[in-house]
Motif scaffolding. Structure first.
Motif, short mmCIF file in Angstrom:
data_model
loop_
_atom_site.label_atom_id
_atom_site.label_comp_id
_atom_site.label_asym_id
_atom_site.label_seq_id
_atom_site.Cartn_x
_atom_site.Cartn_y
_atom_site.Cartn_z
N UNK A 1 0.82 -1.22 0.00
CA UNK A 1 0.00 0.00 0.00
C UNK A 1 0.85 1.26 0.00
N UNK A 2 0.24 2.39 -0.40
CA UNK A 2 0.97 3.66 -0.46
C UNK A 2 1.23 4.27 0.92
N UNK A 3 0.58 3.78 1.95
CA UNK A 3 0.83 4.23 3.32
C UNK A 3 0.91 2.98 4.20
N UNK A 4 1.35 3.10 5.46
CA UNK A 4 1.58 1.90 6.27
C UNK A 4 0.38 0.96 6.31
N UNK A 5 0.67 -0.32 6.18
CA UNK A 5 -0.38 -1.34 6.09
C UNK A 5 -1.25 -1.35 7.34
#
Length: 198
Positions: free
Chosen positions: A126-130
């Motif tokens: 993902x583009x940010x923390x999972x």
């Protein structure tokens, strides 16, 4: 807290026991005409009691785990037949974080078994923390089921929530769309090591 659904996702929802979650799945599935999407975020899960493949994998017997996963996958053949007969889009979006957990090594064997049987699985970093994402099921635009788990780093489902709120359904669909557009697609089934990314 990691992987917890935010308040907006639960606004106007109905709290479900695990049994109620399974019953609601059946009712929502029967109404589905176009699309089913499952978002899987946690990096470790505890399968239901008695899942022999996971029990075999934990002490390291990967060959037995694979054979048992093949047997378990065949038990889901009626579902795959139903998907084909109804011409449904059936997608599992699996979020990955590196290095892969032991559970995900087990799951990759499962996906390796199920992919050739026709199950569509997308692997994304993902583009940010999972940890900021949460598990849910989306049935067309009429129903969503949001998972709830026993507290802790390993996902052991305790129940969930059912929502039919249009704004929530739209927002959940947007999460999936954004992940599929901006997430980094990886192919762990094609020899990518557990510490590398494409």
């Amino acid at each position: 807290m990691m992987h917890q659904p935010p308040a907006w996702a639960l606004d106007g929802s109905e709290r479900l026991t695990l049994e109620g979650f399974l019953e609601s799945f059946g009712a929502a599935w029967a109404r589905t005409e176009r699309r089913f999407l499952k978002l899987e975020c946690r990096q470790s899960y505890r399968e239901a009691d008695g899942v022999r493949s996971q029990e075999a994998f934990q002490p390291g017997d990967t060959e037995l785990a694979r054979r048992l996963l093949e047997e378990e996958a065949m038990g889901d053949q009626p579902l795959r037949d139903d998907v084909r007969a109804r011409n449904l889009e059936f997608t599992r979006v699996r979020l990955l974080s590196y290095p892969l957990t032991d559970y995900l090594h087990y799951e990759l064997i499962n996906y390796e078994v199920r992919g050739p049987l026709g199950e569509h699985i997308e692997f994304l970093v993902p583009p940010s923390p999972v940890e900021g994402y949460f598990d849910f099921l989306l049935f067309d635009s009429h129903t969503a089921l949001i998972h709830d788990y026993v507290p802790g780093p390993v996902g052991h489902q305790s129940g969930g929530w059912l929502t039919r709120h249009p704004k929530t359904l739209h927002a959940l669909a947007n999460i999936a769309t954004d992940l599929r557009a901006r997430g980094e697609r990886v192919q762990p089934l094609k020899g990518i090591s557990d510490t590398s990314r494409t």
